[in-house]
Design a protein around this motif. Structure first.
Motif, short mmCIF file in Angstrom:
data_model
loop_
_atom_site.label_atom_id
_atom_site.label_comp_id
_atom_site.label_asym_id
_atom_site.label_seq_id
_atom_site.Cartn_x
_atom_site.Cartn_y
_atom_site.Cartn_z
N SER A 146 0.88 -1.17 0.00
CA SER A 146 0.00 0.00 0.00
C SER A 146 0.92 1.22 0.00
O SER A 146 2.04 1.13 0.50
CB SER A 146 -0.85 0.07 1.28
OG SER A 146 -1.68 -1.04 1.40
N THR A 197 -4.97 8.88 8.97
CA THR A 197 -5.70 8.46 7.77
C THR A 197 -6.94 9.34 7.59
O THR A 197 -7.28 9.71 6.45
CB THR A 197 -6.10 6.96 7.88
OG1 THR A 197 -4.98 6.24 8.37
CG2 THR A 197 -6.50 6.40 6.53
N TYR A 201 -7.36 11.49 4.08
CA TYR A 201 -8.49 11.28 3.17
C TYR A 201 -9.66 12.23 3.44
O TYR A 201 -10.67 12.18 2.73
CB TYR A 201 -8.99 9.83 3.28
CG TYR A 201 -8.00 8.82 2.70
CD1 TYR A 201 -8.02 8.49 1.35
CD2 TYR A 201 -7.05 8.22 3.51
CE1 TYR A 201 -7.11 7.58 0.82
CE2 TYR A 201 -6.14 7.30 3.00
CZ TYR A 201 -6.18 6.98 1.66
OH TYR A 201 -5.28 6.09 1.14
N GLU A 207 -15.96 6.21 8.52
CA GLU A 207 -15.74 6.16 7.08
C GLU A 207 -14.35 5.60 6.78
O GLU A 207 -14.16 4.78 5.86
CB GLU A 207 -15.89 7.57 6.52
CG GLU A 207 -16.52 7.60 5.14
CD GLU A 207 -16.64 9.02 4.59
OE1 GLU A 207 -16.41 10.00 5.34
OE2 GLU A 207 -16.94 9.13 3.38
N LYS A 210 -14.39 1.74 7.42
CA LYS A 210 -15.11 0.95 6.40
C LYS A 210 -14.51 1.12 5.01
O LYS A 210 -14.28 0.15 4.28
CB LYS A 210 -16.59 1.36 6.34
CG LYS A 210 -17.41 0.80 7.50
CD LYS A 210 -18.04 -0.56 7.13
CE LYS A 210 -18.85 -1.11 8.27
NZ LYS A 210 -18.25 -2.22 8.96
N LYS A 211 -14.22 2.42 4.63
CA LYS A 211 -13.86 2.67 3.22
C LYS A 211 -12.36 2.57 2.95
O LYS A 211 -11.96 2.30 1.83
CB LYS A 211 -14.37 4.05 2.79
CG LYS A 211 -15.88 4.12 2.71
CD LYS A 211 -16.33 5.39 2.01
CE LYS A 211 -17.85 5.42 1.88
NZ LYS A 211 -18.37 6.78 1.74
N VAL A 212 -11.53 2.82 3.97
CA VAL A 212 -10.08 2.77 3.74
C VAL A 212 -9.50 1.48 4.33
O VAL A 212 -8.97 0.65 3.60
CB VAL A 212 -9.36 4.01 4.33
CG1 VAL A 212 -7.86 3.94 4.04
CG2 VAL A 212 -9.96 5.29 3.76
N ASP A 215 -11.50 -1.61 3.31
CA ASP A 215 -11.79 -1.60 1.88
C ASP A 215 -11.21 -2.85 1.21
O ASP A 215 -11.85 -3.46 0.35
CB ASP A 215 -11.16 -0.34 1.25
CG ASP A 215 -11.38 -0.27 -0.25
OD1 ASP A 215 -12.55 -0.45 -0.66
OD2 ASP A 215 -10.42 -0.05 -1.00
N ARG A 216 -10.00 -3.24 1.62
CA ARG A 216 -9.34 -4.39 0.98
C ARG A 216 -9.59 -5.69 1.71
O ARG A 216 -9.00 -6.72 1.37
CB ARG A 216 -7.83 -4.11 0.88
CG ARG A 216 -7.55 -2.96 -0.08
CD ARG A 216 -6.10 -2.54 -0.05
NE ARG A 216 -5.22 -3.53 -0.66
CZ ARG A 216 -3.90 -3.38 -0.75
NH1 ARG A 216 -3.32 -2.31 -0.27
NH2 ARG A 216 -3.16 -4.31 -1.32
N GLN A 217 -10.40 -5.64 2.76
CA GLN A 217 -10.68 -6.85 3.55
C GLN A 217 -12.11 -7.29 3.20
O GLN A 217 -13.07 -6.76 3.76
CB GLN A 217 -10.52 -6.54 5.04
CG GLN A 217 -10.32 -7.77 5.89
CD GLN A 217 -9.39 -7.51 7.07
OE1 GLN A 217 -8.29 -7.01 6.88
NE2 GLN A 217 -9.80 -7.83 8.26
N LYS A 220 -15.09 -7.47 5.44
CA LYS A 220 -15.54 -6.20 6.06
C LYS A 220 -15.60 -6.30 7.58
O LYS A 220 -16.40 -5.63 8.24
CB LYS A 220 -16.92 -5.76 5.51
CG LYS A 220 -16.92 -5.52 4.02
CD LYS A 220 -16.05 -4.33 3.64
CE LYS A 220 -15.88 -4.19 2.13
NZ LYS A 220 -14.65 -3.55 1.74
N TRP A 254 -8.42 -10.70 2.01
CA TRP A 254 -7.64 -9.59 1.43
C TRP A 254 -6.76 -10.06 0.27
O TRP A 254 -6.80 -9.50 -0.83
CB TRP A 254 -6.80 -8.97 2.54
CG TRP A 254 -5.86 -7.85 2.20
CD1 TRP A 254 -5.19 -7.62 1.04
CD2 TRP A 254 -5.48 -6.78 3.08
NE1 TRP A 254 -4.42 -6.50 1.13
CE2 TRP A 254 -4.57 -5.97 2.37
CE3 TRP A 254 -5.79 -6.46 4.40
CZ2 TRP A 254 -3.99 -4.84 2.94
CZ3 TRP A 254 -5.21 -5.33 4.96
CH2 TRP A 254 -4.32 -4.53 4.24
#
Ligand code: NAD
Length: 257
Positions: A146, A197, A201, A207, A210-212, A215-217, A220, A254
């Motif tokens: 990342s 973070t 962002y 947010e 959940k979104k960052v 996001d890749r898991q 969730k 992931w």
């Protein structure tokens, strides 16, 4: 399964994943050695709590994993070392061109080089005892990357490589070495990344989660420290005696993406 009679040393285990692993190993019957760089009554109280709850012997030994001699001294002071869990780790998030050199050096020392020193000191003890398990706590970031986490990702890819080499050097002995690659686990290390973070962002806490972060898991959901402990106990079991030199992902899918 029972790990009665085995002694497990878990580096960086006064919080988060390391503490969760110590609890599960103790519940499986192992005597455990907790560690961090601090030396407070609270640190020793964590060990006392584990002893009291599980009936095993739990001790806390201070040692700074950024210091080579201290890493080796930890293994010496513990006496036996049947199970070594290299877990101590720190994080810093910044672009490469402004990544502070002292942060790079600290992350490589604590997250990677410490495992070289502890493993070097532990293998002779495992060989003398005729059994051993080395479990290195890498990350999904030991297999993927990342942005802004250059030192952490370099260290975690490095520890995956160190795990493979340790496995090959012990392959004909009753010793295994593997790396566990967790996705996101809500521990103090992850908690500390949330404010940066959020700023990067321009998002709120939920947010960002959940979104960052997740996001890749694909699940969730955060992995738990108990699940990491259970995976470690499995790697110490007879069923895992032929599992060596590999990675086990505990990442909610992931690395399947
Ligand atoms: P944490 O901050 O709760 O735990 C880190 C531990 O390392 C603490 O006990 C801390 O005291 C110890 N430590 C830090 N510097 C040290 C030093 N110089 N000497 C000795 N101990 C030191 O974080 P965590 O999330 O439980 O992380 C544990 C390991 O799991 C780390 O290697 C981390 O990279 C890895 N990991 C965490 C996640 C996650 O989502 N939390 C995901 C993948 C991998």
């Amino acid at each position: 399964m029972t790990l009665n009679g085995k002694t497990a040393i878990i580096t960086g285990s006064n919080s988060g994943i390391g503490l969760g692993i110590a609890w599960e190993l103790a519940r499986a019957g192992a005597d455990v050695v907790l560690n961090s760089f601090s030396d407070t009554p609270e640190d020793h109280a964590l060990a006392a709590e584990i002893s009291q709850a599980t009936g095993t012997t739990a001790r806390y030994i201070q040692a700074d994993m950024s210091n080579a001699e201290a890493c080796r001294a930890l293994i010496g002071k513990a006496g036996r070392c049947d199970i070594l869990v290299n877990n101590a780790g720190i994080q810093h998030v910044a672009p490469i061109d402004s990544f502070p050199t002292e942060k790079w050096d600290a992350i490589i020392a604590i997250n990677l080089t410490s495992a070289f020193h502890t493993t070097a000191a532990a293998l002779p003890k495992m060989r003398a005892a005729g059994w051993g398990r080395v479990v290195n706590i890498a990350s999904a970031h030991g297999l993927t990357a990342s942005p802004y986490k250059s030192a952490y990702i370099a260290a975690k890819h490095g520890i995956v490589g160190l795990s493979k080499t340790t496995a090959l050097e012990t392959a004909e002995e009753p010793i295994t070495c593997n790396a566990i690659c967790p996705g996101y686990v809500l521990t103090p290390l992850v908690e500390a990344q949330i404010p940066d973070t959020m700023e990067k962002y321009g998002m709120g806490r939920e947010e960002v989660i959940k979104k960052v972060m997740l996001d890749r898991q694909p699940s969730k959901a955060f992995a738990t420290v108990g699940q990491l402990g259970g995976t470690t106990v499995f790697l110490c079991s007879d069923a895992a005696a032929q599992i060596t030199g590999t990675t086990i992902s505990v990442d909610g899918g992931w690395t399947a993406l």
